[in-house]
Design a protein around this motif. Structure first.
Motif, PDB file in Angstrom:
ATOM      1  N   LYS A   1       0.858  -1.203   0.167  1.00 28.04           N
ATOM      2  CA  LYS A   1       0.002   0.001   0.071  1.00 28.04           C
ATOM      3  C   LYS A   1       0.831   1.119  -0.055  1.00 28.04           C
ATOM      4  O   LYS A   1       0.608   2.107  -0.657  1.00 28.04           O
ATOM      5  CB  LYS A   1      -1.126   0.264   1.044  1.00 28.04           C
ATOM      6  CG  LYS A   1      -1.653   1.131   1.243  1.00 28.04           C
ATOM      7  CD  LYS A   1      -2.694   1.449   0.092  1.00 28.04           C
ATOM      8  CE  LYS A   1      -3.552   2.548   0.299  1.00 28.04           C
ATOM      9  NZ  LYS A   1      -4.426   2.864  -0.957  1.00 28.04           N
TER      10      LYS A   1
ATOM     11  N   VAL B   1       2.231   1.822  -3.447  1.00 26.01           N
ATOM     12  CA  VAL B   1       1.345   2.268  -4.203  1.00 26.01           C
ATOM     13  C   VAL B   1       0.947   3.728  -4.219  1.00 26.01           C
ATOM     14  O   VAL B   1       1.086   4.652  -5.056  1.00 26.01           O
ATOM     15  CB  VAL B   1      -0.113   1.532  -4.276  1.00 26.01           C
ATOM     16  CG1 VAL B   1      -1.060   2.377  -5.002  1.00 26.01           C
ATOM     17  CG2 VAL B   1       0.235   0.168  -4.604  1.00 26.01           C
ATOM     18  N   LEU B   2       0.899   4.117  -2.833  1.00 23.48           N
ATOM     19  CA  LEU B   2       0.866   5.769  -2.427  1.00 23.48           C
ATOM     20  C   LEU B   2       2.030   6.331  -3.246  1.00 23.48           C
ATOM     21  O   LEU B   2       1.849   7.520  -3.661  1.00 23.48           O
ATOM     22  CB  LEU B   2       1.082   5.820  -0.981  1.00 23.48           C
ATOM     23  CG  LEU B   2      -0.303   5.365  -0.155  1.00 23.48           C
ATOM     24  CD1 LEU B   2      -0.316   5.415   1.360  1.00 23.48           C
ATOM     25  CD2 LEU B   2      -1.695   6.210  -0.765  1.00 23.48           C
TER      26      LEU B   2
ATOM     27  N   LEU C   1       4.108   5.360  -5.671  1.00 20.12           N
ATOM     28  CA  LEU C   1       3.812   5.551  -7.108  1.00 20.12           C
ATOM     29  C   LEU C   1       2.785   6.302  -7.575  1.00 20.12           C
ATOM     30  O   LEU C   1       3.271   7.036  -8.716  1.00 20.12           O
ATOM     31  CB  LEU C   1       3.601   4.081  -7.534  1.00 20.12           C
ATOM     32  CG  LEU C   1       4.837   2.996  -7.427  1.00 20.12           C
ATOM     33  CD1 LEU C   1       4.320   1.766  -7.684  1.00 20.12           C
ATOM     34  CD2 LEU C   1       6.020   3.308  -8.027  1.00 20.12           C
ATOM     35  N   GLU C   2       1.913   6.460  -7.063  1.00 22.86           N
ATOM     36  CA  GLU C   2       0.531   7.521  -7.298  1.00 22.86           C
ATOM     37  C   GLU C   2       1.153   8.907  -7.360  1.00 22.86           C
ATOM     38  O   GLU C   2       0.856   9.765  -8.233  1.00 22.86           O
ATOM     39  CB  GLU C   2      -0.699   7.431  -6.418  1.00 22.86           C
ATOM     40  CG  GLU C   2      -1.213   6.346  -6.742  1.00 22.86           C
ATOM     41  CD  GLU C   2      -2.518   5.680  -5.714  1.00 22.86           C
ATOM     42  OE1 GLU C   2      -3.147   5.067  -5.984  1.00 22.86           O
ATOM     43  OE2 GLU C   2      -2.263   6.469  -4.605  1.00 22.86           O
ATOM     44  N   GLN C   3       1.960   9.421  -6.560  1.00 24.47           N
ATOM     45  CA  GLN C   3       2.643  10.805  -6.484  1.00 24.47           C
ATOM     46  C   GLN C   3       3.461  10.842  -7.766  1.00 24.47           C
ATOM     47  O   GLN C   3       3.293  11.976  -8.151  1.00 24.47           O
ATOM     48  CB  GLN C   3       3.223  11.111  -5.155  1.00 24.47           C
ATOM     49  CG  GLN C   3       2.156  11.083  -4.100  1.00 24.47           C
ATOM     50  CD  GLN C   3       1.343  12.182  -4.292  1.00 24.47           C
ATOM     51  OE1 GLN C   3       1.754  13.280  -4.362  1.00 24.47           O
ATOM     52  NE2 GLN C   3      -0.010  11.780  -3.736  1.00 24.47           N
TER      53      GLN C   3
ATOM     54  N   VAL D   1       3.268   9.357 -10.532  1.00 26.42           N
ATOM     55  CA  VAL D   1       2.483   9.335 -11.820  1.00 26.42           C
ATOM     56  C   VAL D   1       1.803  10.769 -11.697  1.00 26.42           C
ATOM     57  O   VAL D   1       1.852  11.212 -12.836  1.00 26.42           O
ATOM     58  CB  VAL D   1       1.547   8.424 -11.740  1.00 26.42           C
ATOM     59  CG1 VAL D   1       0.511   8.473 -13.056  1.00 26.42           C
ATOM     60  CG2 VAL D   1       2.181   7.069 -11.684  1.00 26.42           C
ATOM     61  N   ARG D   2       1.341  11.213 -10.641  1.00 28.31           N
ATOM     62  CA  ARG D   2       0.648  12.731 -10.753  1.00 28.31           C
ATOM     63  C   ARG D   2       1.704  13.838 -11.441  1.00 28.31           C
ATOM     64  O   ARG D   2       1.363  14.582 -12.116  1.00 28.31           O
ATOM     65  CB  ARG D   2       0.278  13.141  -9.412  1.00 28.31           C
ATOM     66  CG  ARG D   2      -0.920  12.314  -9.107  1.00 28.31           C
ATOM     67  CD  ARG D   2      -1.737  13.018  -7.614  1.00 28.31           C
ATOM     68  NE  ARG D   2      -2.796  12.097  -7.327  1.00 28.31           N
ATOM     69  CZ  ARG D   2      -2.599  11.104  -6.243  1.00 28.31           C
ATOM     70  NH1 ARG D   2      -1.435  11.348  -5.559  1.00 28.31           N
ATOM     71  NH2 ARG D   2      -3.500  10.725  -6.067  1.00 28.31           N
TER      72      ARG D   2
ATOM     73  N   ASP E   1       3.356  12.103 -15.340  1.00 27.96           N
ATOM     74  CA  ASP E   1       2.468  11.092 -16.299  1.00 27.96           C
ATOM     75  C   ASP E   1       2.892  10.895 -17.776  1.00 27.96           C
ATOM     76  O   ASP E   1       2.501  10.010 -18.380  1.00 27.96           O
ATOM     77  CB  ASP E   1       0.963  11.407 -16.098  1.00 27.96           C
ATOM     78  CG  ASP E   1       0.752  12.909 -16.801  1.00 27.96           C
ATOM     79  OD1 ASP E   1       1.700  13.819 -17.039  1.00 27.96           O
ATOM     80  OD2 ASP E   1      -0.350  13.148 -17.045  1.00 27.96           O
TER      81      ASP E   1
ATOM     82  N   LEU F   1       0.904   3.831 -14.447  1.00 22.13           N
ATOM     83  CA  LEU F   1       0.349   2.828 -13.474  1.00 22.13           C
ATOM     84  C   LEU F   1      -0.971   2.236 -13.666  1.00 22.13           C
ATOM     85  O   LEU F   1      -1.962   2.820 -13.795  1.00 22.13           O
ATOM     86  CB  LEU F   1       0.143   3.544 -12.210  1.00 22.13           C
ATOM     87  CG  LEU F   1      -0.218   2.697 -10.751  1.00 22.13           C
ATOM     88  CD1 LEU F   1       1.077   1.809 -10.569  1.00 22.13           C
ATOM     89  CD2 LEU F   1      -0.428   3.542  -9.680  1.00 22.13           C
TER      90      LEU F   1
ATOM     91  N   ARG G   1      -3.737  -0.788 -13.166  1.00 19.12           N
ATOM     92  CA  ARG G   1      -4.166  -1.475 -11.751  1.00 19.12           C
ATOM     93  C   ARG G   1      -5.185  -2.553 -12.404  1.00 19.12           C
ATOM     94  O   ARG G   1      -5.469  -2.781 -12.906  1.00 19.12           O
ATOM     95  CB  ARG G   1      -5.242  -0.616 -11.034  1.00 19.12           C
ATOM     96  CG  ARG G   1      -4.600   0.604 -10.567  1.00 19.12           C
ATOM     97  CD  ARG G   1      -5.456   1.581  -9.887  1.00 19.12           C
ATOM     98  NE  ARG G   1      -4.832   2.756  -9.527  1.00 19.12           N
ATOM     99  CZ  ARG G   1      -4.281   2.759  -8.133  1.00 19.12           C
ATOM    100  NH1 ARG G   1      -4.358   1.696  -7.264  1.00 19.12           N
ATOM    101  NH2 ARG G   1      -3.727   3.947  -7.756  1.00 19.12           N
TER     102      ARG G   1
END
Length: 102
Positions: free
Chosen positions: A81, A84-85, A87-89, A91-92, A95, A100, A102
């Motif tokens: 988790k 993922v948090l 990686l999400e940052q 990607v934002r 991009d 990413l 899912r």
């Protein structure tokens, strides 16, 4: 472009990830996107190996990392988790260089 795919078991619980490609954000050795993705994913692998080495399978080569956890424990859930948090940052912000799935 770096492609990251999250893996899930039959209960839809994250039980691994794969990363492939190069971001081409900058030249090798100074590519901050590649460095960030590498640091996050390899640290996640190290954490998983520390807490449940017997159920972690991985494959690593240039521009590729695949990690699979056979039996997801509470520790593995937290590590995945947190990965993922992070990686999400990335990607934002980048991009155009990383995706990413899912």
């Amino acid at each position: 472009m770096i492609s990251i795919t999250l893996q899930y078991d039959q209960l839809h619980e994250n039980n691994g990830f794969s990363v492939s490609g190069h971001s081409d954000y900058s030249e090798a050795g100074s590519d901050i996107v590649c460095a960030a993705i590498s640091a996050l994913t390899q640290t996640a692998l190290l954490g998983l190996m520390e807490y449940q080495q017997e159920s972690v399978e991985y494959e690593i080569s240039d521009g590729f990392l695949n990690v699979h956890v056979d039996c997801v424990t509470d520790e593995a859930r937290v590590i995945l988790k947190t990965l993922v948090l992070g990686l999400e940052q990335i990607v934002r912000q980048y991009d155009s260089y990383v995706v990413l799935n899912r």
